[in-house]
Design a protein around this motif. Structure first.
Motif, PDB file in Angstrom:
ATOM      1  N   TYR A 163     -48.360  33.226  23.067  1.00  0.00           N
ATOM      2  CA  TYR A 163     -46.963  33.375  22.642  1.00  0.00           C
ATOM      3  C   TYR A 163     -46.836  33.070  21.151  1.00  0.00           C
ATOM      4  O   TYR A 163     -46.191  33.816  20.404  1.00  0.00           O
ATOM      5  CB  TYR A 163     -46.063  32.429  23.446  1.00  0.00           C
ATOM      6  N   ASN A 213     -51.142  26.838  31.003  1.00  0.00           N
ATOM      7  CA  ASN A 213     -49.995  26.632  30.121  1.00  0.00           C
ATOM      8  C   ASN A 213     -50.391  26.711  28.650  1.00  0.00           C
ATOM      9  O   ASN A 213     -49.673  27.277  27.822  1.00  0.00           O
ATOM     10  CB  ASN A 213     -49.349  25.281  30.415  1.00  0.00           C
ATOM     11  N   ILE A 226     -48.179  36.265  30.440  1.00  0.00           N
ATOM     12  CA  ILE A 226     -48.349  35.467  31.661  1.00  0.00           C
ATOM     13  C   ILE A 226     -49.221  36.213  32.667  1.00  0.00           C
ATOM     14  O   ILE A 226     -50.096  35.617  33.311  1.00  0.00           O
ATOM     15  CB  ILE A 226     -46.980  35.115  32.263  1.00  0.00           C
ATOM     16  N   PHE A 276     -39.034  28.046  29.784  1.00  0.00           N
ATOM     17  CA  PHE A 276     -40.273  28.584  29.225  1.00  0.00           C
ATOM     18  C   PHE A 276     -40.881  27.607  28.232  1.00  0.00           C
ATOM     19  O   PHE A 276     -42.092  27.355  28.257  1.00  0.00           O
ATOM     20  CB  PHE A 276     -40.039  29.930  28.542  1.00  0.00           C
ATOM     21  N   ARG A 311     -38.839  39.076  26.683  1.00  0.00           N
ATOM     22  CA  ARG A 311     -39.253  38.817  28.058  1.00  0.00           C
ATOM     23  C   ARG A 311     -40.368  39.742  28.534  1.00  0.00           C
ATOM     24  O   ARG A 311     -41.271  39.310  29.249  1.00  0.00           O
ATOM     25  CB  ARG A 311     -38.045  38.881  28.998  1.00  0.00           C
ATOM     26  N   VAL A 352     -43.635  38.547  26.913  1.00  0.00           N
ATOM     27  CA  VAL A 352     -44.060  37.269  27.467  1.00  0.00           C
ATOM     28  C   VAL A 352     -44.534  37.438  28.908  1.00  0.00           C
ATOM     29  O   VAL A 352     -45.518  36.820  29.326  1.00  0.00           O
ATOM     30  CB  VAL A 352     -42.923  36.228  27.369  1.00  0.00           C
ATOM     31  N   SER A 353     -43.867  38.289  29.655  1.00  0.00           N
ATOM     32  CA  SER A 353     -44.321  38.561  31.026  1.00  0.00           C
ATOM     33  C   SER A 353     -45.732  39.140  31.023  1.00  0.00           C
ATOM     34  O   SER A 353     -46.547  38.823  31.903  1.00  0.00           O
ATOM     35  CB  SER A 353     -43.358  39.520  31.727  1.00  0.00           C
ATOM     36  N   LEU A 371     -35.631  32.400  26.983  1.00  0.00           N
ATOM     37  CA  LEU A 371     -36.123  33.508  26.155  1.00  0.00           C
ATOM     38  C   LEU A 371     -35.067  34.606  26.048  1.00  0.00           C
ATOM     39  O   LEU A 371     -34.415  34.940  27.038  1.00  0.00           O
ATOM     40  CB  LEU A 371     -37.391  34.106  26.761  1.00  0.00           C
ATOM     41  N   HIS A 408     -42.658  24.770  30.108  1.00  0.00           N
ATOM     42  CA  HIS A 408     -43.925  25.158  30.707  1.00  0.00           C
ATOM     43  C   HIS A 408     -45.001  25.372  29.639  1.00  0.00           C
ATOM     44  O   HIS A 408     -46.163  25.010  29.844  1.00  0.00           O
ATOM     45  CB  HIS A 408     -43.757  26.443  31.518  1.00  0.00           C
ATOM     46  N   PHE A 443     -43.982  30.793  36.455  1.00  0.00           N
ATOM     47  CA  PHE A 443     -43.779  30.435  35.048  1.00  0.00           C
ATOM     48  C   PHE A 443     -42.386  30.883  34.621  1.00  0.00           C
ATOM     49  O   PHE A 443     -42.065  32.060  34.622  1.00  0.00           O
ATOM     50  CB  PHE A 443     -44.842  31.106  34.174  1.00  0.00           C
ATOM     51  N   SER A 444     -41.558  29.940  34.257  1.00  0.00           N
ATOM     52  CA  SER A 444     -40.164  30.246  33.923  1.00  0.00           C
ATOM     53  C   SER A 444     -40.053  31.015  32.609  1.00  0.00           C
ATOM     54  O   SER A 444     -40.804  30.774  31.660  1.00  0.00           O
ATOM     55  CB  SER A 444     -39.370  28.941  33.809  1.00  0.00           C
ATOM     56  N   LEU A 445     -39.101  31.936  32.558  1.00  0.00           N
ATOM     57  CA  LEU A 445     -38.745  32.638  31.317  1.00  0.00           C
ATOM     58  C   LEU A 445     -37.410  32.138  30.781  1.00  0.00           C
ATOM     59  O   LEU A 445     -36.873  32.707  29.821  1.00  0.00           O
ATOM     60  CB  LEU A 445     -38.668  34.148  31.568  1.00  0.00           C
TER      61      LEU A 445
END
Length: 239
Positions: free
Chosen positions: A228, A221, A158, A39, A151, A154-155, A146, A42, A141-143
Motif C-alpha cells: 500500500y 499485515n 490484499i 484498514f 478500494r 487495495v483489494s 479508504l 490492520h 481485511f477491513s477497507l
C-alpha cells in the motif's frame, strides 16, 4: 498483535490542546479505539487529524471540520470528527482547534510454543476442520476508511498477499487447533456433533500455541502495508 483473527488491541491517543481551552470531558479510550479506521489498523498505519470546532454555551463542540490530516486517504479526519461530540469544553468560544493522534501499540512479543506437538491423526483432523472454515484474508481485511478510488487497488493488494500466504495461514491455524484440541473433540466436530470447546490449556498456553498463526498474520499485515505504501503516502512513521 495486529492480525485478522483476533480483536485488534488499538490505542488511539488524543493529544494536542487548544491553548485557551480546557476540556471538562474527552472521549474515553475505548471510543477512540473504536473510531480507528479499520484498514489503517490492520495495516499498522498511524496518523493524525487536526479539527476546528465552535464551542456552544454548554461547552459542546459544534460545526467541526477537518483542517489537516496525515496521511490523507486513510480516514483519520473522519475518525476525529466522529468522536468530536465526546469533548466538552469549560467555556464558550468562537473556535478551538486541536489534534487527534491515532496510534497503535507495538506488536506483542510472540512467545514460542513449548508443549508437545500433535500427532499425525490430530493434525489431519485439524486440517480437515480448517478447510471447512474457508479462511480468507480478502474477506477479513477491513477497507474501512479508504476512499472509493483506492478500494479496487487495495483489494488487489490484499488478494495478492492472500495468494502468497493463505496456505501458510491455514497450516498455522490447523496447527494451533491441533495443539489445543483432542482428537476426540475434532472428530466430533467433523461429524457435526459439536464445535471445539474450551481447551484445558491456560490462556498463556493457548497464546503460545498460536505462535505460528500470529507470525503469519503479522507477516500478512506487513506485506499489505508495504505494498500500500508503495502506491500511496503513508507518512514518515510507516515501516
Amino acid at each position: 498483535m495486529r492480525t485478522l483473527f483476533w480483536p485488534l488491541p488499538l490505542l488511539a491517543l488524543t493529544l494536542g490542546f487548544a491553548p485557551v481551552q480546557d476540556w471538562v470531558k474527552r472521549p474515553d479510550p475505548q471510543r477512540l479505539a473504536d473510531a480507528y479506521p479499520g484498514f489503517a489498523a490492520h495495516a499498522g498505519l498511524e496518523g493524525y487529524a487536526r479539527i476546528a470546532c465552535g464551542v456552544a454555551a454548554t461547552g459542546a463542540l459544534e460545526n467541526c471540520r477537518v483542517i489537516e490530516e496525515s496521511p490523507v486517504g486513510l480516514g483519520f479526519g473522519a475518525a476525529a470528527l466522529s468522536v468530536s461530540d465526546g469533548y466538552l469544553a469549560d467555556r464558550q468560544d468562537d473556535e478551538v482547534a486541536f489534534t487527534n493522534h491515532f496510534s497503535l501499540p507495538p506488536l506483542e512479543t510472540i512467545r514460542p510454543w513449548d508443549g508437545s506437538e500433535p500427532g499425525p491423526e490430530v493434525m489431519e483432523a485439524a486440517t480437515q476442520y480448517t478447510r471447512r472454515l474457508n479462511l480468507s484474508l480478502t474477506r477479513s481485511f477491513s477497507l474501512d476508511g479508504l476512499p472509493d478510488d483506492r478500494r479496487e487497488a487495495v483489494s488487489e493488494i490484499i488478494a495478492e498477499v492472500e495468494a502468497e500466504t493463505g496456505a501458510d495461514l491455514r497450516a498455522a491455524y490447523a496447527l494451533s487447533l491441533a495443539r489445543t484440541q483432542s482428537l476426540e473433540t475434532l472428530r466430533m466436530v467433523l461429524v457435526g456433533q459439536r464445535r471445539p470447546g474450551r481447551s484445558p490449556f491456560t490462556d498463556g498456553e493457548i497464546a503460545r500455541a498460536e505462535d505460528q498463526l500470529k507470525t503469519v498474520g503479522n507477516r500478512q499485515n506487513a506485506l499489505v502495508q508495504q505494498r500500500y505504501c508503495a502506491l500511496y503516502d503513508c507518512g514518515p512513521g510507516a515501516s
